[in-house]
Design a protein around this motif. Structure first.
Motif, PDB file in Angstrom:
ATOM      1  N   ILE A 182       0.899  -1.156   0.000  1.00 52.10           N
ATOM      2  CA  ILE A 182       0.000   0.000   0.000  1.00 52.10           C
ATOM      3  C   ILE A 182       0.931   1.197   0.000  1.00 52.10           C
ATOM      4  O   ILE A 182       1.699   1.407   0.941  1.00 52.10           O
ATOM      5  CB  ILE A 182      -0.950   0.034   1.215  1.00 52.10           C
ATOM      6  N   GLY A 183       0.887   1.949  -1.091  1.00 50.00           N
ATOM      7  CA  GLY A 183       1.784   3.095  -1.235  1.00 50.00           C
ATOM      8  C   GLY A 183       3.230   2.645  -1.194  1.00 50.00           C
ATOM      9  O   GLY A 183       3.587   1.627  -1.788  1.00 50.00           O
ATOM     10  N   PRO A 184       4.083   3.365  -0.468  1.00 53.59           N
ATOM     11  CA  PRO A 184       5.506   3.022  -0.446  1.00 53.59           C
ATOM     12  C   PRO A 184       5.845   1.878   0.510  1.00 53.59           C
ATOM     13  O   PRO A 184       6.971   1.401   0.533  1.00 53.59           O
ATOM     14  CB  PRO A 184       6.163   4.313   0.034  1.00 53.59           C
ATOM     15  N   TYR A 185       4.864   1.448   1.297  1.00 53.82           N
ATOM     16  CA  TYR A 185       5.111   0.395   2.290  1.00 53.82           C
ATOM     17  C   TYR A 185       4.826  -0.976   1.674  1.00 53.82           C
ATOM     18  O   TYR A 185       3.808  -1.185   1.031  1.00 53.82           O
ATOM     19  CB  TYR A 185       4.242   0.610   3.529  1.00 53.82           C
ATOM     20  N   LYS A 186       5.748  -1.928   1.930  1.00 52.88           N
ATOM     21  CA  LYS A 186       5.636  -3.251   1.342  1.00 52.88           C
ATOM     22  C   LYS A 186       5.638  -4.316   2.430  1.00 52.88           C
ATOM     23  O   LYS A 186       6.335  -4.184   3.439  1.00 52.88           O
ATOM     24  CB  LYS A 186       6.822  -3.535   0.414  1.00 52.88           C
ATOM     25  N   ILE A 187       4.895  -5.377   2.192  1.00 53.29           N
ATOM     26  CA  ILE A 187       4.964  -6.539   3.059  1.00 53.29           C
ATOM     27  C   ILE A 187       6.401  -7.052   3.002  1.00 53.29           C
ATOM     28  O   ILE A 187       7.019  -7.054   1.942  1.00 53.29           O
ATOM     29  CB  ILE A 187       3.962  -7.622   2.599  1.00 53.29           C
ATOM     30  N   PHE A 188       6.929  -7.471   4.120  1.00 52.45           N
ATOM     31  CA  PHE A 188       8.300  -7.958   4.306  1.00 52.45           C
ATOM     32  C   PHE A 188       9.337  -6.827   4.342  1.00 52.45           C
ATOM     33  O   PHE A 188      10.522  -7.095   4.485  1.00 52.45           O
ATOM     34  CB  PHE A 188       8.720  -9.002   3.253  1.00 52.45           C
ATOM     35  N   MET A 189       8.912  -5.553   4.231  1.00 51.07           N
ATOM     36  CA  MET A 189       9.845  -4.431   4.358  1.00 51.07           C
ATOM     37  C   MET A 189      10.331  -4.385   5.803  1.00 51.07           C
ATOM     38  O   MET A 189       9.548  -4.547   6.734  1.00 51.07           O
ATOM     39  CB  MET A 189       9.139  -3.117   4.004  1.00 51.07           C
ATOM     40  N   GLU A 190      11.637  -4.155   5.970  1.00 57.02           N
ATOM     41  CA  GLU A 190      12.173  -4.088   7.324  1.00 57.02           C
ATOM     42  C   GLU A 190      11.665  -2.838   8.041  1.00 57.02           C
ATOM     43  O   GLU A 190      11.461  -1.787   7.434  1.00 57.02           O
ATOM     44  CB  GLU A 190      13.695  -4.135   7.298  1.00 57.02           C
ATOM     45  N   LYS A 191      11.471  -2.994   9.335  1.00 58.49           N
ATOM     46  CA  LYS A 191      10.953  -1.917  10.190  1.00 58.49           C
ATOM     47  C   LYS A 191      11.763  -0.634  10.026  1.00 58.49           C
ATOM     48  O   LYS A 191      11.190   0.454   9.913  1.00 58.49           O
ATOM     49  CB  LYS A 191      10.980  -2.390  11.646  1.00 58.49           C
ATOM     50  N   SER A 192      13.082  -0.743   9.974  1.00 57.56           N
ATOM     51  CA  SER A 192      13.936   0.450   9.871  1.00 57.56           C
ATOM     52  C   SER A 192      13.674   1.213   8.573  1.00 57.56           C
ATOM     53  O   SER A 192      13.655   2.448   8.570  1.00 57.56           O
ATOM     54  CB  SER A 192      15.410   0.068   9.967  1.00 57.56           C
ATOM     55  N   GLU A 193      13.445   0.519   7.486  1.00 58.90           N
ATOM     56  CA  GLU A 193      13.150   1.181   6.212  1.00 58.90           C
ATOM     57  C   GLU A 193      11.786   1.875   6.261  1.00 58.90           C
ATOM     58  O   GLU A 193      11.627   2.994   5.782  1.00 58.90           O
ATOM     59  CB  GLU A 193      13.179   0.152   5.071  1.00 58.90           C
ATOM     60  N   LYS A 206      12.051   5.096   8.145  1.00 55.60           N
ATOM     61  CA  LYS A 206      12.633   6.183   7.341  1.00 55.60           C
ATOM     62  C   LYS A 206      11.553   6.854   6.501  1.00 55.60           C
ATOM     63  O   LYS A 206      11.527   8.074   6.375  1.00 55.60           O
ATOM     64  CB  LYS A 206      13.740   5.647   6.432  1.00 55.60           C
ATOM     65  N   ILE A 207      10.662   6.062   5.924  1.00 52.82           N
ATOM     66  CA  ILE A 207       9.593   6.615   5.085  1.00 52.82           C
ATOM     67  C   ILE A 207       8.606   7.405   5.937  1.00 52.82           C
ATOM     68  O   ILE A 207       8.204   8.510   5.579  1.00 52.82           O
ATOM     69  CB  ILE A 207       8.866   5.499   4.314  1.00 52.82           C
ATOM     70  N   SER A 208       8.223   6.836   7.077  1.00 49.67           N
ATOM     71  CA  SER A 208       7.187   7.461   7.911  1.00 49.67           C
ATOM     72  C   SER A 208       7.720   8.601   8.768  1.00 49.67           C
ATOM     73  O   SER A 208       6.959   9.482   9.160  1.00 49.67           O
ATOM     74  CB  SER A 208       6.544   6.414   8.826  1.00 49.67           C
ATOM     75  N   GLY A 209       9.019   8.556   9.080  1.00 47.30           N
ATOM     76  CA  GLY A 209       9.590   9.567   9.953  1.00 47.30           C
ATOM     77  C   GLY A 209       9.210   9.363  11.409  1.00 47.30           C
ATOM     78  O   GLY A 209       9.368  10.261  12.234  1.00 47.30           O
ATOM     79  N   THR A 210       8.683   8.180  11.736  1.00 46.61           N
ATOM     80  CA  THR A 210       8.303   7.882  13.114  1.00 46.61           C
ATOM     81  C   THR A 210       8.806   6.493  13.505  1.00 46.61           C
ATOM     82  O   THR A 210       9.063   5.653  12.654  1.00 46.61           O
ATOM     83  CB  THR A 210       6.767   7.896  13.305  1.00 46.61           C
ATOM     84  N   LYS A 211       8.917   6.277  14.811  1.00 45.71           N
ATOM     85  CA  LYS A 211       9.286   4.964  15.330  1.00 45.71           C
ATOM     86  C   LYS A 211       8.056   4.061  15.284  1.00 45.71           C
ATOM     87  O   LYS A 211       6.957   4.473  15.661  1.00 45.71           O
ATOM     88  CB  LYS A 211       9.762   5.065  16.779  1.00 45.71           C
TER      89      LYS A 211
END
Length: 172
Positions: free
Chosen positions: A30-41, A44-49
């Motif tokens: 959904i948008g720039p977020y992908k299933i299996f994307m690492e939390k740290s990446e 970076k996109i969201s700018g939040t923890k």
């Protein structure tokens, strides 16, 4: 001549900003977020923890002003990183996010069926309450991606899509 150059730069600048927006939905994103994307990446996109999910709580983030809920768990990093903390689920109620076929929040159940009728693994099922009783006029349209191990789900109420979810399909 200066006005033409200024106009050209203006169009080029805002055109590239619009091109950077990603409102795509698929069985993996959904948008720039992908299933299996690492939390740290994802952070970076969201700018939040992001917090590791507990099955109930989700991380709410904004992408270009639109809300996305993100679930992250440890242990879904695949063979390369089996203990990695990765995205396992995404959902949104925003009307901006669409599949390449144009389906999203606001689409109808019939539009989903007509669009995906030739897709090899789709299903439609009713929503049920905590007692297992069918909820009238509510259900789910699911597209399974067996190659990716994911599922794209469109929740509908009164035959109108109200939410899109992408998650790891563990076959349960």
């Amino acid at each position: 001549m200066k006005k033409i150059i200024s106009l050209f730069i203006f169009v080029l600048t805002f055109g590239s900003v619009a091109a950077q927006e990603n409102f795509e939905v698929s069985t993996l994103r959904i948008g720039p977020y992908k299933i299996f994307m690492e939390k740290s990446e994802a952070e970076k996109i969201s700018g939040t923890k992001l917090k590791i999910s507990d099955g109930e709580q989700k991380n709410g983030v904004k992408y270009n002003g639109e809300a996305i809920n993100i679930e992250v768990f440890q242990g879904y990093g695949g063979e390369a990183k089996p203990d990695a903390v990765t995205i396992t689920g995404l959902s949104t109620t925003s009307k901006k996010f669409r599949t390449k076929s144009g389906m999203g929040v606001g689409s109808t159940r019939d539009e989903l069926i007509n669009t995906y009728r030739n897709y090899p693994t789709f299903s439609v099922r009713p929503e049920v309450d905590n007692n297992g009783k069918r909820i009238k006029d509510a259900g789910y349209f699911n597209i399974d991606d067996y190659d990716a191990g994911t599922q794209l789900t469109f929740k509908f109420v009164n035959n109108i899509v109200t939410e899109i979810t992408v998650y790891i399909n563990e076959g349960c």
